[in-house]
Design an enzyme around this catalytic site. Structure first.
Site, PDB file in Angstrom:
ATOM      1  N   CYS A 327       0.926  -1.295   0.002  1.00  0.00           N
ATOM      2  CA  CYS A 327      -0.019  -0.187  -0.240  1.00  0.00           C
ATOM      3  C   CYS A 327       0.810   1.376  -0.034  1.00  0.00           C
ATOM      4  O   CYS A 327       0.464   2.326  -0.549  1.00  0.00           O
ATOM      5  CB  CYS A 327      -0.952  -0.010   1.349  1.00  0.00           C
ATOM      6  SG  CYS A 327      -0.050  -0.288   2.630  1.00  0.00           S
ATOM      7  N   GLU A 425      -4.377   2.269  -8.162  1.00  0.00           N
ATOM      8  CA  GLU A 425      -3.393   1.538  -7.385  1.00  0.00           C
ATOM      9  C   GLU A 425      -2.821   0.473  -8.478  1.00  0.00           C
ATOM     10  O   GLU A 425      -3.610  -0.592  -8.588  1.00  0.00           O
ATOM     11  CB  GLU A 425      -3.766   1.029  -6.080  1.00  0.00           C
ATOM     12  CG  GLU A 425      -2.798   0.712  -5.065  1.00  0.00           C
ATOM     13  CD  GLU A 425      -3.421   0.272  -3.817  1.00  0.00           C
ATOM     14  OE1 GLU A 425      -4.495  -0.055  -3.847  1.00  0.00           O
ATOM     15  OE2 GLU A 425      -2.625   0.262  -2.775  1.00  0.00           O
TER      16      GLU A 425
HETATM   17  P1  NAP Z   1      -9.190  -6.668  -0.020  1.00  0.00           P
HETATM   18  O1  NAP Z   1      -9.885  -7.419  -1.216  1.00  0.00           O
HETATM   19  O2  NAP Z   1      -9.829  -5.579   0.432  1.00  0.00           O
HETATM   20  O3  NAP Z   1      -9.163  -8.036   1.023  1.00  0.00           O
HETATM   21  C1  NAP Z   1      -8.706  -7.463   2.250  1.00  0.00           C
HETATM   22  C2  NAP Z   1      -9.537  -8.515   3.365  1.00  0.00           C
HETATM   23  O4  NAP Z   1     -10.614  -8.499   3.488  1.00  0.00           O
HETATM   24  C3  NAP Z   1      -9.223 -10.132   2.952  1.00  0.00           C
HETATM   25  O5  NAP Z   1      -9.159 -10.781   4.088  1.00  0.00           O
HETATM   26  C4  NAP Z   1     -10.593 -10.250   2.429  1.00  0.00           C
HETATM   27  O6  NAP Z   1     -10.873 -11.720   2.343  1.00  0.00           O
HETATM   28  C5  NAP Z   1     -11.373  -9.575   3.134  1.00  0.00           C
HETATM   29  N1  NAP Z   1     -12.812  -9.120   2.415  1.00  0.00           N
HETATM   30  C6  NAP Z   1     -13.005  -9.044   1.292  1.00  0.00           C
HETATM   31  N2  NAP Z   1     -14.228  -8.678   0.905  1.00  0.00           N
HETATM   32  C7  NAP Z   1     -15.039  -8.758   2.141  1.00  0.00           C
HETATM   33  C8  NAP Z   1     -16.275  -8.439   2.788  1.00  0.00           C
HETATM   34  N3  NAP Z   1     -17.068  -8.175   1.964  1.00  0.00           N
HETATM   35  N4  NAP Z   1     -16.502  -8.567   4.129  1.00  0.00           N
HETATM   36  C9  NAP Z   1     -15.318  -8.801   4.963  1.00  0.00           C
HETATM   37  N5  NAP Z   1     -14.315  -9.084   4.629  1.00  0.00           N
HETATM   38  C10 NAP Z   1     -13.831  -8.980   3.224  1.00  0.00           C
HETATM   39  O7  NAP Z   1      -7.941  -6.393  -0.157  1.00  0.00           O
HETATM   40  P2  NAP Z   1      -6.513  -7.210  -0.619  1.00  0.00           P
HETATM   41  O8  NAP Z   1      -6.552  -7.608  -2.122  1.00  0.00           O
HETATM   42  O9  NAP Z   1      -6.179  -8.485   0.285  1.00  0.00           O
HETATM   43  O10 NAP Z   1      -5.377  -6.408  -0.169  1.00  0.00           O
HETATM   44  C11 NAP Z   1      -4.959  -5.281  -1.078  1.00  0.00           C
HETATM   45  C12 NAP Z   1      -5.310  -3.829  -0.660  1.00  0.00           C
HETATM   46  O11 NAP Z   1      -4.903  -3.643   0.750  1.00  0.00           O
HETATM   47  C13 NAP Z   1      -4.764  -2.744  -1.393  1.00  0.00           C
HETATM   48  O12 NAP Z   1      -5.636  -1.871  -1.776  1.00  0.00           O
HETATM   49  C14 NAP Z   1      -3.653  -2.132  -0.569  1.00  0.00           C
HETATM   50  O13 NAP Z   1      -3.342  -0.977  -0.565  1.00  0.00           O
HETATM   51  C15 NAP Z   1      -4.501  -2.512   0.679  1.00  0.00           C
HETATM   52  N6  NAP Z   1      -3.596  -2.433   1.897  1.00  0.00           N
HETATM   53  C16 NAP Z   1      -3.291  -1.253   2.900  1.00  0.00           C
HETATM   54  C17 NAP Z   1      -2.385  -1.155   3.911  1.00  0.00           C
HETATM   55  C18 NAP Z   1      -2.572  -0.023   4.695  1.00  0.00           C
HETATM   56  O14 NAP Z   1      -1.937  -0.075   5.718  1.00  0.00           O
HETATM   57  N7  NAP Z   1      -3.327   1.106   4.396  1.00  0.00           N
HETATM   58  C19 NAP Z   1      -1.589  -2.146   4.073  1.00  0.00           C
HETATM   59  C20 NAP Z   1      -1.712  -3.447   3.067  1.00  0.00           C
HETATM   60  C21 NAP Z   1      -2.504  -3.396   2.334  1.00  0.00           C
HETATM   61  P3  NAP Z   1     -10.646 -12.627   0.969  1.00  0.00           P
HETATM   62  O15 NAP Z   1      -9.012 -12.604   1.077  1.00  0.00           O
HETATM   63  O16 NAP Z   1     -11.268 -13.934   1.155  1.00  0.00           O
HETATM   64  O17 NAP Z   1     -11.088 -11.946  -0.252  1.00  0.00           O
END
Ligand code: NAP
Length: 520
Positions: A327, A425
């Site tokens: 991120c 992103e």
């Molecule tokens: P994501 O798709 O939003 O998923 C994050 C988590 O949420 C996963 O455990 C996912 O489970 C879960 N999730 C998805 N849909 C959900 C729902 N409807 N209800 C409850 N939980 C749900 O993000 P990602 O692709 O894993 O990670 C990438 C993103 O994270 C990027 O945008 C990045 O910038 C951000 N990030 C931010 C930081 C920060 O500190 N600001 C740090 C690291 C990453 P599943 O895996 O089963 O889909």
């Protein structure tokens, strides 16, 4: 310009040694290349693959889902697929021990955290290999994450004993004011796949230090690291029920009953802005306390007066740390016109010479595969879109093809404002470069995004550095630095990058509520 670049030439596809480094049953192969003392088989066999609710338990109904190796596409193992009932079981366990855990002397809580820090450190190679297997990143990146992730346990073992209140006489003379901090209560943490250890420990460390219990729902792509951590916490003396891990392929359905349950007091989420917005909406009903660590679109701003070699080094780190799947990754490079070509050509040279794409377990690899096919398609599309609207491809730009989800280090210059890559992103090893004329123009371009997590600035002028840092709309600014994450510093964003802070002295506040006791 040919699309075949040195980054592709140095690509070592999975099985470059005639074998699949990630395949189960090949004792010490792959990992042995990297000089590890532990084999892939040993690591995978040490991970509990059931849910962790006071110990390993199967999912209701016995369902499982597969975990893949991004370097091969092969299935590493199967893990328990939690149901909504399992989530409620985890909350029952958390609620049952909440009062007892909160009442434990903070020194004792801190000492358990300290033991976990020591245990992760002692087993660093296991954690590193496991993360490389399930997430794909190159082993040196995984090793860095182990150090970073473990540090949240050490830092918060120290913070546990420094939760202070306040005592004062009311200025009106009507009585005394006592301000007291108490743990929020049972928490739910939902974490992403890009840092399978650290995104969990950044939440677990402060929650446990504050006296809260926690249920972690890790990303379905990378559930193994959290399961291994839960086992290790238990071995370190953490009482049953204080930390549960529920792995699931149905994240929305599994977390819904928890968000609806008034016994849950806090939701802490790291992930995409899109999912974060949904979760804020869902948690509104119960007026749940929330922390949101969301997406980024970090600008990397280089001024004419910068040390260009240092800026290129910083750019390599800011872009390629975690393979660009961070991120905090620099998403856009805004370079002042006077040094635009010098910076671009040196950056191209550094990336072409310094990056070797390949399976994360290969010791020569500096850039591993992307997490999955969907991410590979997204990165490819963003690059194709930029080229279609007029950007110049200076390096990379073409996926080498399977097996595995590889994409080479890529640089685009003269990227026009309408290119999607400047707004979205990219989450991959792609660097779009844009020129600017004046300081005001540079700041405006950097701020021209809905996100506000981190910004990077390179300049030798201290006045300018402070002026620009103050003008940038982001929760964090790196001045002449390409990496800013530090467990002792408050990490978090503004705007669509969310709210709340992790790490620093602020991190534990997210898990504390303030009580005012009026005394006569
Ligand atoms: P994501 O798709 O939003 O998923 C994050 C988590 O949420 C996963 O455990 C996912 O489970 C879960 N999730 C998805 N849909 C959900 C729902 N409807 N209800 C409850 N939980 C749900 O993000 P990602 O692709 O894993 O990670 C990438 C993103 O994270 C990027 O945008 C990045 O910038 C951000 N990030 C931010 C930081 C920060 O500190 N600001 C740090 C690291 C990453 P599943 O895996 O089963 O889909």
């Amino acid at each position: 310009m040919s699309l075949l670049t040195s980054a592709e030439v140095t690509h070592r596809p999975t099985g470059a040694h005639g074998k699949h480094p990630g395949r189960l049953g090949e004792s010490r192969r792959g990992s042995a290349y990297a000089g590890l003392m532990v084999s892939e088989r040993e690591v995978l066999e040490s991970v509990p693959t059931q849910l962790w609710i006071g110990g390993p338990v199967p999912a209701t109904g016995g369902g499982t889902f597969p975990v893949h190796n991004p370097a091969t596409g092969e299935v590493l193992t199967q893990v328990a697929d939690a149901t909504p009932e399992d989530a409620v079981r985890a909350l029952d366990a958390a609620v049952a021990v909440q009062a007892e855990w909160a009442a434990r002397p903070s020194r004792e809580r801190g000492e358990i955290l300290r033991t976990v820090f020591e245990q992760i450190t002692a087993r660093a190679e296991e954690f590193a290999l496991l993360m490389t297997l399930e997430m794909g990143k190159a082993l040196p990146e995984s090793r860095n994450e182990v150090k970073y992730g473990a540090e949240f346990f050490r830092w918060f073992s120290e913070e546990a004993v420094r939760v202070h209140g306040r005592y004062l006489h009311a200025p009106s003379g009507t009585g005394r004011i006592m301000v007291h901090k108490q743990p929020v209560g049972p928490c739910l943490a939902i974490t992403p796949w890009n840092f399978p250890l650290a995104m969990g420990t950044r939440k677990i460390g402060p929650a446990l230090a504050a006296g809260c219990t926690m249920i972690v729902k890790p990303a379905s792509a990378t559930p193994l690291t959290m399961l291994l951590l839960a086992k290790l916490c238990s071995e370190a003396g953490l009482p049953d029920g204080v930390l549960s891990v529920i792995t699931s392929s149905r994240s929305g359905a599994v977390t819904q009953p928890l968000l609806d349950d008034p016994r849950l007091r806090k939701l802490t989420f790291t992930g995409s802005t899109e999912v974060g917005k949904k979760l804020v909406e869902k948690s509104a009903n119960g007026l749940l306390r929330t922390s949101m660590e969301l997406g980024g679109n970090a600008p990397f701003v280089v001024f004419d007066d910068a040390d260009i070699d240092a800026a290129v080094q910083g750019a390599m780190l800011a872009k390629l740390r975690n393979g660009g799947e961070a991120c905090t990754a620099a998403n856009r490079f805004h370079v002042q016109n006077g040094v635009l070509e010098e910076f671009t050509s040196k950056f191209v040279e550094a990336m072409a010479e310094g990056v070797t794409l390949g399976p994360g377990t290969d010791p020569n690899t500096t850039l591993g595969p992307l997490i999955n096919e969907e991410q590979l398609d997204t990165v490819s599309e963003l690059v194709e879109d930029a080229v279609a609207v007029g950007a110049k491809l200076r390096l990379g730009g073409k996926a080498p093809g399977g097996p595995g989800w590889f994409y080479p280090a890529t640089i685009l210059s003269e990227v026009p404002p309408q290119a999607r890559i400047l707004r979205e992103e990219v989450f991959g090893p792609v660097a779009p470069i844009v020129g600017f004329a004046t300081e005001e123009e540079g700041i405006a371009a950097a701020n021209d995004t809905e996100f506000g997590l981190v910004s990077y600035v390179y300049t030798r002028d201290l006045d300018r550095a402070l002026r620009v840092a103050e003008g940038l709309e982001s929760g964090m600014v790196g001045v002449n630095r390409g990496v800013i994450s530090d467990p002792a510093a408050p990490f978090g964003g503004v705007k669509a990058s969310g709210f709340g802070r992790e790490g620093g002295t602020e991190g534990i506040e997210e898990y504390l509520s303030t009580k005012y006791i009026a005394l006569s």
